[in-house]
Design a protein around this motif. Structure first.
Motif, PDB file in Angstrom:
ATOM      1  N   LYS A  64      58.386 -25.360   3.955  1.00 10.57           N
ATOM      2  CA  LYS A  64      59.767 -24.895   3.800  1.00 10.57           C
ATOM      3  C   LYS A  64      60.091 -24.717   2.331  1.00 10.57           C
ATOM      4  O   LYS A  64      59.615 -25.464   1.485  1.00 10.57           O
ATOM      5  N   LYS A  65      60.925 -23.772   2.052  1.00 15.61           N
ATOM      6  CA  LYS A  65      61.340 -23.513   0.672  1.00 15.61           C
ATOM      7  C   LYS A  65      62.849 -23.729   0.553  1.00 15.61           C
ATOM      8  O   LYS A  65      63.637 -22.823   0.777  1.00 15.61           O
ATOM      9  N   ASN A  66      63.232 -24.950   0.272  1.00 15.04           N
ATOM     10  CA  ASN A  66      64.638 -25.239  -0.023  1.00 15.04           C
ATOM     11  C   ASN A  66      64.697 -26.359  -1.056  1.00 15.04           C
ATOM     12  O   ASN A  66      63.673 -26.772  -1.583  1.00 15.04           O
ATOM     13  N   SER A  67      65.863 -26.851  -1.342  1.00 15.98           N
ATOM     14  CA  SER A  67      66.007 -27.816  -2.433  1.00 15.98           C
ATOM     15  C   SER A  67      65.965 -29.270  -1.970  1.00 15.98           C
ATOM     16  O   SER A  67      66.240 -30.166  -2.757  1.00 15.98           O
ATOM     17  N   ASN A  68      65.619 -29.524  -0.739  1.00 15.63           N
ATOM     18  CA  ASN A  68      65.476 -30.887  -0.242  1.00 15.63           C
ATOM     19  C   ASN A  68      64.440 -31.616  -1.103  1.00 15.63           C
ATOM     20  O   ASN A  68      63.395 -31.066  -1.435  1.00 15.63           O
ATOM     21  N   ILE A  69      64.715 -32.858  -1.445  1.00 16.22           N
ATOM     22  CA  ILE A  69      63.800 -33.605  -2.317  1.00 16.22           C
ATOM     23  C   ILE A  69      62.413 -33.718  -1.703  1.00 16.22           C
ATOM     24  O   ILE A  69      61.396 -33.600  -2.391  1.00 16.22           O
ATOM     25  N   MET A  70      62.325 -33.904  -0.396  1.00 17.19           N
ATOM     26  CA  MET A  70      61.015 -34.005   0.247  1.00 17.19           C
ATOM     27  C   MET A  70      60.257 -32.686   0.143  1.00 17.19           C
ATOM     28  O   MET A  70      59.048 -32.696  -0.062  1.00 17.19           O
ATOM     29  N   ASN A  71      60.942 -31.569   0.272  1.00 16.87           N
ATOM     30  CA  ASN A  71      60.269 -30.277   0.132  1.00 16.87           C
ATOM     31  C   ASN A  71      59.669 -30.137  -1.254  1.00 16.87           C
ATOM     32  O   ASN A  71      58.542 -29.654  -1.411  1.00 16.87           O
ATOM     33  N   ARG A  72      60.406 -30.556  -2.257  1.00 15.44           N
ATOM     34  CA  ARG A  72      59.904 -30.447  -3.630  1.00 15.44           C
ATOM     35  C   ARG A  72      58.739 -31.389  -3.878  1.00 15.44           C
ATOM     36  O   ARG A  72      57.770 -31.023  -4.542  1.00 15.44           O
ATOM     37  N   LEU A  73      58.800 -32.592  -3.345  1.00 13.84           N
ATOM     38  CA  LEU A  73      57.734 -33.568  -3.571  1.00 13.84           C
ATOM     39  C   LEU A  73      56.458 -33.215  -2.808  1.00 13.84           C
ATOM     40  O   LEU A  73      55.358 -33.321  -3.334  1.00 13.84           O
ATOM     41  N   VAL A  74      56.608 -32.795  -1.578  1.00 14.08           N
ATOM     42  CA  VAL A  74      55.448 -32.545  -0.718  1.00 14.08           C
ATOM     43  C   VAL A  74      54.806 -31.188  -1.014  1.00 14.08           C
ATOM     44  O   VAL A  74      53.639 -30.977  -0.693  1.00 14.08           O
ATOM     45  N   SER A  75      55.515 -30.302  -1.661  1.00 14.68           N
ATOM     46  CA  SER A  75      54.972 -28.962  -1.919  1.00 14.68           C
ATOM     47  C   SER A  75      53.667 -28.993  -2.719  1.00 14.68           C
ATOM     48  O   SER A  75      52.865 -28.074  -2.622  1.00 14.68           O
ATOM     49  N   VAL A  76      53.434 -30.039  -3.472  1.00 18.51           N
ATOM     50  CA  VAL A  76      52.209 -30.129  -4.279  1.00 18.51           C
ATOM     51  C   VAL A  76      51.050 -30.799  -3.538  1.00 18.51           C
ATOM     52  O   VAL A  76      49.935 -30.843  -4.050  1.00 18.51           O
ATOM     53  N   LEU A  77      51.299 -31.307  -2.347  1.00 13.68           N
ATOM     54  CA  LEU A  77      50.252 -31.977  -1.593  1.00 13.68           C
ATOM     55  C   LEU A  77      49.431 -30.978  -0.796  1.00 13.68           C
ATOM     56  O   LEU A  77      49.947 -29.992  -0.287  1.00 13.68           O
ATOM     57  N   SER A  78      48.156 -31.274  -0.659  1.00 11.38           N
ATOM     58  CA  SER A  78      47.283 -30.457   0.178  1.00 11.38           C
ATOM     59  C   SER A  78      47.347 -30.976   1.611  1.00 11.38           C
ATOM     60  O   SER A  78      47.860 -32.072   1.874  1.00 11.38           O
TER      61      SER A  78
END
Length: 93
Positions: A64-78
């Motif tokens: 997902k592409k939104n500003s939720n903190i989890m989206n930002r943190l998890v976006s770098v995980l494989s």
């Protein structure tokens, strides 16, 4: 200067990966040690979830592409990181 810049690898190999335990330690601030939540009310506990739910939710956060903190943190995980975290929090017996 260019020689220094070009001497660094473009992408890390498996030996440069951050350990799952290190990634999980970054989750402690909100989810508590071992995923048990924080404070008296055990806010943000992930302990009551299950292995597959965890993978599905983390994958959803990653895509997902939104500003939720989890989206930002998890976006770098494989995907491998997410499965590793699921195994860390929900070890199979």
């Amino acid at each position: 200067l260019l020689a220094i810049i070009y001497s660094f690898p473009v992408c890390a190999d498996e030996h440069d990966r951050i350990s799952i335990k290190t990634i999980a330690e970054n989750c402690n601030g909100c989810h508590g040690y071992g995923g048990g939540g924080v404070g008296i009310k055990k806010l943000y506990s992930i302990r009551n979830k299950n292995y597959q739910y965890f993978i599905d939710k983390m994958t959803e956060y990653r895509t997902k592409k939104n500003s939720n903190i989890m989206n930002r943190l998890v976006s770098v995980l494989s995907e491998e990181d997410i499965i590793g975290l699921a195994n860390y929090y929900y070890p199979k017996n």
